[in-house]
Motif scaffolding. Structure first.
Motif, PDB file in Angstrom:
ATOM      1  N   PHE A  52      -4.463  -4.403   3.374  1.00 54.17           N
ATOM      2  CA  PHE A  52      -3.300  -3.539   3.181  1.00 54.17           C
ATOM      3  C   PHE A  52      -2.232  -3.835   4.222  1.00 54.17           C
ATOM      4  CE2 PHE A  52      -6.914  -1.165   1.500  1.00 54.17           C
ATOM      5  CZ  PHE A  52      -6.436  -0.838   0.237  1.00 54.17           C
ATOM      6  N   PRO A  53      -0.988  -3.452   3.921  1.00 57.82           N
ATOM      7  CA  PRO A  53       0.073  -3.651   4.909  1.00 57.82           C
ATOM      8  C   PRO A  53      -0.033  -2.672   6.080  1.00 57.82           C
ATOM      9  CG  PRO A  53       0.996  -2.954   2.783  1.00 57.82           C
ATOM     10  CD  PRO A  53      -0.484  -2.978   2.640  1.00 57.82           C
ATOM     11  N   TYR A  54       0.336  -3.144   7.232  1.00 60.04           N
ATOM     12  CA  TYR A  54       0.480  -2.342   8.444  1.00 60.04           C
ATOM     13  C   TYR A  54       1.777  -2.843   9.060  1.00 60.04           C
ATOM     14  CZ  TYR A  54      -1.394   0.417  12.378  1.00 60.04           C
ATOM     15  OH  TYR A  54      -1.628   1.372  13.336  1.00 60.04           O
ATOM     16  N   LEU A  55       2.821  -2.037   9.020  1.00 55.31           N
ATOM     17  CA  LEU A  55       4.160  -2.473   9.406  1.00 55.31           C
ATOM     18  C   LEU A  55       4.642  -1.780  10.673  1.00 55.31           C
ATOM     19  CD1 LEU A  55       5.897  -2.307   5.906  1.00 55.31           C
ATOM     20  CD2 LEU A  55       4.777  -4.274   6.979  1.00 55.31           C
ATOM     21  N   VAL A  56       5.474  -2.474  11.424  1.00 55.18           N
ATOM     22  CA  VAL A  56       6.158  -1.866  12.557  1.00 55.18           C
ATOM     23  C   VAL A  56       7.656  -2.062  12.373  1.00 55.18           C
ATOM     24  CG1 VAL A  56       4.258  -2.123  14.206  1.00 55.18           C
ATOM     25  CG2 VAL A  56       5.958  -3.943  14.008  1.00 55.18           C
ATOM     26  N   ALA A  57       8.406  -1.086  12.848  1.00 54.25           N
ATOM     27  CA  ALA A  57       9.860  -1.197  12.923  1.00 54.25           C
ATOM     28  C   ALA A  57      10.184  -1.436  14.391  1.00 54.25           C
ATOM     29  CB  ALA A  57      10.526   0.079  12.429  1.00 54.25           C
ATOM     30  N   GLN A  58      10.994  -2.444  14.644  1.00 54.84           N
ATOM     31  CA  GLN A  58      11.238  -2.874  16.008  1.00 54.84           C
ATOM     32  C   GLN A  58      12.726  -3.130  16.205  1.00 54.84           C
ATOM     33  OE1 GLN A  58       9.027  -6.407  16.876  1.00 54.84           O
ATOM     34  NE2 GLN A  58       9.494  -6.367  19.057  1.00 54.84           N
ATOM     35  N   GLN A  93      13.452   3.456   5.702  1.00 56.07           N
ATOM     36  CA  GLN A  93      13.404   1.993   5.703  1.00 56.07           C
ATOM     37  C   GLN A  93      11.966   1.492   5.787  1.00 56.07           C
ATOM     38  OE1 GLN A  93      16.492   1.577   9.023  1.00 56.07           O
ATOM     39  NE2 GLN A  93      16.523  -0.412   8.017  1.00 56.07           N
ATOM     40  N   LEU A  94      11.214   2.071   6.692  1.00 59.55           N
ATOM     41  CA  LEU A  94       9.841   1.638   6.914  1.00 59.55           C
ATOM     42  C   LEU A  94       8.971   1.931   5.698  1.00 59.55           C
ATOM     43  CD1 LEU A  94       8.144   0.332   9.114  1.00 59.55           C
ATOM     44  CD2 LEU A  94       7.908   2.579  10.177  1.00 59.55           C
ATOM     45  N   TYR A  95       9.113   3.121   5.126  1.00 54.44           N
ATOM     46  CA  TYR A  95       8.310   3.483   3.950  1.00 54.44           C
ATOM     47  C   TYR A  95       8.703   2.646   2.731  1.00 54.44           C
ATOM     48  CZ  TYR A  95       4.779   7.182   3.826  1.00 54.44           C
ATOM     49  OH  TYR A  95       3.608   7.899   3.874  1.00 54.44           O
ATOM     50  N   GLU A  96       9.989   2.393   2.546  1.00 52.44           N
ATOM     51  CA  GLU A  96      10.407   1.560   1.419  1.00 52.44           C
ATOM     52  C   GLU A  96       9.792   0.172   1.524  1.00 52.44           C
ATOM     53  OE1 GLU A  96      14.690   1.859   1.489  1.00 52.44           O
ATOM     54  OE2 GLU A  96      14.674   3.656   0.222  1.00 52.44           O
ATOM     55  N   ALA A  97       9.766  -0.387   2.737  1.00 46.23           N
ATOM     56  CA  ALA A  97       9.155  -1.708   2.938  1.00 46.23           C
ATOM     57  C   ALA A  97       7.656  -1.654   2.652  1.00 46.23           C
ATOM     58  CB  ALA A  97       9.416  -2.199   4.357  1.00 46.23           C
ATOM     59  N   LEU A  98       6.994  -0.610   3.116  1.00 46.57           N
ATOM     60  CA  LEU A  98       5.557  -0.452   2.882  1.00 46.57           C
ATOM     61  C   LEU A  98       5.264  -0.322   1.388  1.00 46.57           C
ATOM     62  CD1 LEU A  98       2.732   0.044   4.272  1.00 46.57           C
ATOM     63  CD2 LEU A  98       3.230   2.476   3.975  1.00 46.57           C
ATOM     64  N   LEU A  99       6.018   0.516   0.698  1.00 45.03           N
ATOM     65  CA  LEU A  99       5.788   0.729  -0.736  1.00 45.03           C
ATOM     66  C   LEU A  99       6.064  -0.534  -1.544  1.00 45.03           C
ATOM     67  CD1 LEU A  99       7.232   4.349  -1.062  1.00 45.03           C
ATOM     68  CD2 LEU A  99       4.823   3.666  -0.902  1.00 45.03           C
ATOM     69  N   GLU A 100       7.060  -1.306  -1.137  1.00 43.44           N
ATOM     70  CA  GLU A 100       7.338  -2.573  -1.824  1.00 43.44           C
ATOM     71  C   GLU A 100       6.175  -3.544  -1.667  1.00 43.44           C
ATOM     72  OE1 GLU A 100       9.632  -3.753  -4.013  1.00 43.44           O
ATOM     73  OE2 GLU A 100      10.154  -1.626  -4.065  1.00 43.44           O
ATOM     74  N   LEU A 102       3.044  -2.762  -1.127  1.00 43.63           N
ATOM     75  CA  LEU A 102       1.915  -2.246  -1.916  1.00 43.63           C
ATOM     76  C   LEU A 102       2.116  -2.549  -3.400  1.00 43.63           C
ATOM     77  CD1 LEU A 102       1.369   1.146  -0.085  1.00 43.63           C
ATOM     78  CD2 LEU A 102      -0.203  -0.806  -0.111  1.00 43.63           C
ATOM     79  N   LYS A 103       3.343  -2.346  -3.873  1.00 43.09           N
ATOM     80  CA  LYS A 103       3.652  -2.637  -5.278  1.00 43.09           C
ATOM     81  C   LYS A 103       3.429  -4.119  -5.574  1.00 43.09           C
ATOM     82  CE  LYS A 103       7.259  -1.606  -8.635  1.00 43.09           C
ATOM     83  NZ  LYS A 103       8.615  -1.068  -8.816  1.00 43.09           N
ATOM     84  N   ALA A 104       3.826  -4.989  -4.657  1.00 39.88           N
ATOM     85  CA  ALA A 104       3.639  -6.433  -4.842  1.00 39.88           C
ATOM     86  C   ALA A 104       2.159  -6.813  -4.881  1.00 39.88           C
ATOM     87  CB  ALA A 104       4.351  -7.199  -3.723  1.00 39.88           C
ATOM     88  N   LYS A 105       1.309  -6.009  -4.243  1.00 43.79           N
ATOM     89  CA  LYS A 105      -0.136  -6.256  -4.260  1.00 43.79           C
ATOM     90  C   LYS A 105      -0.789  -5.698  -5.520  1.00 43.79           C
ATOM     91  CE  LYS A 105      -2.595  -5.860  -0.344  1.00 43.79           C
ATOM     92  NZ  LYS A 105      -3.034  -7.198  -0.136  1.00 43.79           N
ATOM     93  N   GLY A 106       0.011  -5.066  -6.393  1.00 44.29           N
ATOM     94  CA  GLY A 106      -0.538  -4.507  -7.622  1.00 44.29           C
ATOM     95  C   GLY A 106      -1.027  -3.072  -7.490  1.00 44.29           C
ATOM     96  N   ILE A 107      -0.750  -2.435  -6.359  1.00 48.26           N
ATOM     97  CA  ILE A 107      -1.118  -1.032  -6.176  1.00 48.26           C
ATOM     98  C   ILE A 107      -0.212  -0.197  -7.077  1.00 48.26           C
ATOM     99  CG2 ILE A 107      -1.308   0.870  -4.516  1.00 48.26           C
ATOM    100  CD1 ILE A 107      -3.273  -1.407  -3.924  1.00 48.26           C
ATOM    101  N   TRP A 158      -2.106  17.125  -0.679  1.00 48.70           N
ATOM    102  CA  TRP A 158      -2.113  15.751  -1.161  1.00 48.70           C
ATOM    103  C   TRP A 158      -0.854  15.554  -1.961  1.00 48.70           C
ATOM    104  CZ3 TRP A 158      -5.137  11.724  -0.017  1.00 48.70           C
ATOM    105  CH2 TRP A 158      -6.345  11.992   0.647  1.00 48.70           C
ATOM    106  N   MET A 159      -0.146  14.472  -1.659  1.00 43.84           N
ATOM    107  CA  MET A 159       1.052  14.119  -2.409  1.00 43.84           C
ATOM    108  C   MET A 159       0.852  12.721  -2.990  1.00 43.84           C
ATOM    109  SD  MET A 159       4.101  15.771  -0.110  1.00 43.84           S
ATOM    110  CE  MET A 159       5.282  15.883  -1.472  1.00 43.84           C
ATOM    111  N   GLU A 160       1.418  12.506  -4.171  1.00 46.01           N
ATOM    112  CA  GLU A 160       1.221  11.260  -4.906  1.00 46.01           C
ATOM    113  C   GLU A 160       2.577  10.674  -5.293  1.00 46.01           C
ATOM    114  OE1 GLU A 160      -1.443  10.262  -8.729  1.00 46.01           O
ATOM    115  OE2 GLU A 160       0.091  11.776  -9.088  1.00 46.01           O
ATOM    116  N   LYS A 161       2.633   9.363  -5.295  1.00 46.68           N
ATOM    117  CA  LYS A 161       3.808   8.644  -5.821  1.00 46.68           C
ATOM    118  C   LYS A 161       3.289   7.531  -6.721  1.00 46.68           C
ATOM    119  CE  LYS A 161       7.867   5.944  -4.532  1.00 46.68           C
ATOM    120  NZ  LYS A 161       9.051   6.700  -4.879  1.00 46.68           N
ATOM    121  N   LEU A 162       3.819   7.479  -7.917  1.00 45.90           N
ATOM    122  CA  LEU A 162       3.477   6.408  -8.841  1.00 45.90           C
ATOM    123  C   LEU A 162       4.452   5.260  -8.618  1.00 45.90           C
ATOM    124  CD1 LEU A 162       2.925   8.575 -12.053  1.00 45.90           C
ATOM    125  CD2 LEU A 162       1.268   7.921 -10.300  1.00 45.90           C
ATOM    126  N   LEU A 163       3.925   4.094  -8.330  1.00 42.96           N
ATOM    127  CA  LEU A 163       4.780   2.941  -8.064  1.00 42.96           C
ATOM    128  C   LEU A 163       5.162   2.234  -9.350  1.00 42.96           C
ATOM    129  CD1 LEU A 163       2.993   1.455  -4.918  1.00 42.96           C
ATOM    130  CD2 LEU A 163       4.940   3.016  -5.005  1.00 42.96           C
TER     131      LEU A 163
END
Length: 163
Positions: A52-58, A93-100, A102-107, A158-163
């Motif tokens: 899974f992705p683990y991202l940092v904003a720097q 910004q960070l969440y949009e990058a993370l969700l993208e 995950l979506k690219a991985k087929g999640i 619990w909150m859900e988002k459909l990608l």
């Protein structure tokens, strides 16, 4: 200030630790009672990254926030921003990058488990739930008085988002 969002490296653990320690010590956002050592943060980075992705904003060599994902129940999507950089747009910004990623991985679906108080207090408020709703998440479950910290009980949603 130019912000770079990139995949975390094990050597980012001290910067991540410095952000997370506030949330453990001063808030009920995390229900961890004892702050994990930097080596544990490094282990979490190493064990997350293969799947899974683990991202940092720097910016200017300093880690300002981080976000990661994990398998359902174990570690869902999570985000932490340094206190000085909250409400700056960095979380989006960070969440949009993370969700993208995950979506690219087929999640297809992502979940967030969020502590919320009955009424806002000095350790926890509804900001995280509002942030997730703003990012397109919807509440799908609520567990009353299921988290305990600082001598009081908090609800977990619990909150859900459909990608």
């Amino acid at each position: 200030m130019e912000i770079t969002i990139r995949s975390a490296l094990p050597e980012d653990a001290p910067g991540i630790w410095s952000i997370y320690q506030y949330y453990v010590a001063q808030t009920a956002i995390s229900f961890e009672i004892t702050m994990p050592k930097v080596e544990e943060i490094e282990r979490r980075i190493r064990t997350t990254l293969p799947d899974f992705p683990y991202l940092v904003a720097q910016a200017q060599g300093q880690i300002l926030g981080y976000a990661y994902a994990g398998s359902f129940i174990k570690r869902e999507v999570s985000i932490y921003i340094s206190r000085e950089n909250r409400r700056s747009g960095l979380g989006r910004q960070l969440y949009e990058a993370l969700l993208e990623q995950l979506k690219a991985k087929g999640i297809r679906n992502v979940y967030a488990c969020i502590g919320v108080p009955e009424k806002d207090d000095e350790y926890l408020n509804h900001n995280s739930a509002r942030f997730h709703a703003h990012m397109g998440f919807t509440e799908v479950g609520r567990f009353r008085n299921s988290g305990y910290k600082f001598g009081r009980y908090y609800h977990m949603i619990w909150m859900e988002k459909l990608l």
